[in-house]
Design a protein around this motif. Sequence first.
Motif, mmCIF file in Angstrom:
data_model
loop_
_atom_site.group_PDB
_atom_site.id
_atom_site.type_symbol
_atom_site.label_atom_id
_atom_site.label_comp_id
_atom_site.label_asym_id
_atom_site.label_seq_id
_atom_site.Cartn_x
_atom_site.Cartn_y
_atom_site.Cartn_z
ATOM 1 N N VAL A 148 3.096 -7.606 13.457
ATOM 2 C CA VAL A 148 2.203 -6.528 13.028
ATOM 3 C C VAL A 148 1.939 -6.607 11.528
ATOM 4 C CG1 VAL A 148 1.991 -4.019 12.739
ATOM 5 C CG2 VAL A 148 2.776 -4.966 14.913
ATOM 6 N N VAL A 149 3.001 -6.883 10.763
ATOM 7 C CA VAL A 149 2.835 -7.005 9.313
ATOM 8 C C VAL A 149 1.840 -8.114 8.982
ATOM 9 C CG1 VAL A 149 3.988 -7.691 7.178
ATOM 10 C CG2 VAL A 149 5.089 -6.062 8.713
ATOM 11 N N ALA A 150 2.032 -9.288 9.597
ATOM 12 C CA ALA A 150 1.146 -10.420 9.305
ATOM 13 C C ALA A 150 -0.279 -10.133 9.748
ATOM 14 C CB ALA A 150 1.675 -11.671 10.011
ATOM 15 N N ASP A 151 -0.445 -9.578 10.939
ATOM 16 C CA ASP A 151 -1.787 -9.292 11.455
ATOM 17 C C ASP A 151 -2.467 -8.216 10.621
ATOM 18 O OD1 ASP A 151 -3.852 -9.650 13.538
ATOM 19 O OD2 ASP A 151 -3.374 -7.575 14.026
ATOM 20 N N THR A 152 -1.704 -7.182 10.273
ATOM 21 C CA THR A 152 -2.280 -6.105 9.458
ATOM 22 C C THR A 152 -2.688 -6.618 8.092
ATOM 23 O OG1 THR A 152 -0.928 -4.459 10.598
ATOM 24 C CG2 THR A 152 -1.852 -3.815 8.479
ATOM 25 N N GLN A 153 -1.880 -7.508 7.527
ATOM 26 C CA GLN A 153 -2.223 -8.051 6.218
ATOM 27 C C GLN A 153 -3.499 -8.877 6.289
ATOM 28 O OE1 GLN A 153 -0.427 -7.348 3.253
ATOM 29 N NE2 GLN A 153 -2.416 -8.086 2.544
ATOM 30 N N ARG A 154 -3.629 -9.692 7.337
ATOM 31 C CA ARG A 154 -4.850 -10.486 7.495
ATOM 32 C C ARG A 154 -6.077 -9.576 7.657
ATOM 33 N NH1 ARG A 154 -1.425 -13.734 10.734
ATOM 34 N NH2 ARG A 154 -2.091 -12.598 12.596
ATOM 35 N N GLN A 155 -5.940 -8.567 8.499
ATOM 36 C CA GLN A 155 -7.061 -7.649 8.704
ATOM 37 C C GLN A 155 -7.386 -6.899 7.417
ATOM 38 O OE1 GLN A 155 -7.241 -5.199 12.245
ATOM 39 N NE2 GLN A 155 -5.642 -6.424 13.206
ATOM 40 N N THR A 156 -6.356 -6.478 6.715
ATOM 41 C CA THR A 156 -6.577 -5.730 5.480
ATOM 42 C C THR A 156 -7.316 -6.580 4.453
ATOM 43 O OG1 THR A 156 -4.607 -4.385 5.853
ATOM 44 C CG2 THR A 156 -5.440 -4.499 3.592
ATOM 45 N N ASP A 157 -6.885 -7.823 4.320
ATOM 46 C CA ASP A 157 -7.554 -8.713 3.363
ATOM 47 C C ASP A 157 -9.029 -8.904 3.729
ATOM 48 O OD1 ASP A 157 -5.173 -8.950 2.057
ATOM 49 O OD2 ASP A 157 -4.655 -10.911 2.906
ATOM 50 N N ALA A 158 -9.294 -9.144 5.013
ATOM 51 C CA ALA A 158 -10.680 -9.367 5.440
ATOM 52 C C ALA A 158 -11.515 -8.106 5.282
ATOM 53 C CB ALA A 158 -10.694 -9.830 6.901
ATOM 54 N N LEU A 159 -10.944 -6.960 5.681
ATOM 55 C CA LEU A 159 -11.700 -5.713 5.590
ATOM 56 C C LEU A 159 -11.923 -5.303 4.139
ATOM 57 C CD1 LEU A 159 -10.057 -3.659 8.479
ATOM 58 C CD2 LEU A 159 -12.263 -4.803 8.489
ATOM 59 N N THR A 160 -10.929 -5.572 3.303
ATOM 60 C CA THR A 160 -11.091 -5.233 1.889
ATOM 61 C C THR A 160 -12.197 -6.060 1.258
ATOM 62 O OG1 THR A 160 -8.751 -4.656 1.729
ATOM 63 C CG2 THR A 160 -9.901 -5.079 -0.331
#
Length: 406
Positions: free
Chosen positions: A215-227
């Motif tokens: 979850v941490v890794a997936d959330t970080q990837r999504q956060t980076d892309a969405l940001t």
Amino acid sequence: MTDRTTRRTLLLAVAATAPVAALGALVGSAAADPGYPSQGDVDAAQAAAGATAAQVAALQARLAAGQEALDAARTRLSVAAEDYDEARALLQQRTAEAVTARAAAQEAAAAYGRARTDLGRVASEQYRGVSDGWSPLATVVTSGDIEDYVNGRATLDHLAGGRADVQQEAASAQALARSTAAQAAAARTAQEDATTRADTARTAAQQAADAADAVVADTQRQTDALTARLADLQQTSVQLEQQRLAGLEAERQAAAAAAAQAAAQAAARSAGPAATAPRAAAPTAGAGAAVDWALAQLGKPYVWAADGPDSFDCSGLTMRAWGAAGVALPHSSRMQYSGQAPVALGDLAPGDLVFFATDTSNPSTIHHVGMVVAPGTMVEAPHTGANVRTSSIYRSGLMALGTRPA
């Protein structure tokens, strides 16, 4: 100002709020109508700006949902890790109890054997007296001396009394041997159960750790892309958006802390005098040593079930910190809660422990512990992916009572 200049000024004004695609449509419209923007141009620009705002809102909602999913995963890991820590601590206790019980059973069996030996000796002595032709009556008849009879009777009574004493001792030793053997067997069974629980809890904790890491890794990837997408839509830099999102998260945490503090205070008021904790003994010098030791671990990573020296989980940190101050605590936040003197939140002092649960009315749901280092502030080993840090004690799940190790 010419019509063309006016047209250019209006286009630039609209460009401040419209994405590139919308600007292309406006430029095409300008070539067809060099006078001024039509109502259709204005409507298109407004629609583009509205769509951008909607996308921004949707992205922010996805970021918030991702953070909530991450928090939930961390809580599940914390619960699973605490289940393992508790099972492991219980296993250590049960193992020690089993060793003690087996030793007691062996000693009781030996005592029973000695009592049986003594009983046989007394019986043999009495038998030898009769087989040798000695008896109180024979003594009187053959000697005619009443004093010999009295002495012989006293000897027989003594032997008979000794036999009764030894018989009682043997019976008591036998009962003790049976009882301690049963205790040893029960302790062994409890040890086996605790071992099974520890193995099961370890498997669950590892699965939760793997899920939380994912979850941490997936959330970080999504956060980076969405940001990055958010920065593009709002025509800002990624760094600026990251700072803004960090600020929003800080505001969310502050609001949650305020809500948690208010909830804890309300719970204390509603509990009434009968439910408040007795005032614990004044903190000792050991509390300062425990706090200093815990603060010296700042920056070391959280690892579930770890108790140092290079990494810690929550109860591993508090256990080692108080161990450095000479106080033994179990490696379990639930057992650290139940085994120490309770302290009301208003009476917390440095070195005291604060606890967090999924259900604050049920101590068996405790899954996290921190050590108070200043009013409203604790040092903690927080969760996977984070390091030992200081933070506010006020957040969701704060128990109404802390504890004071001694």
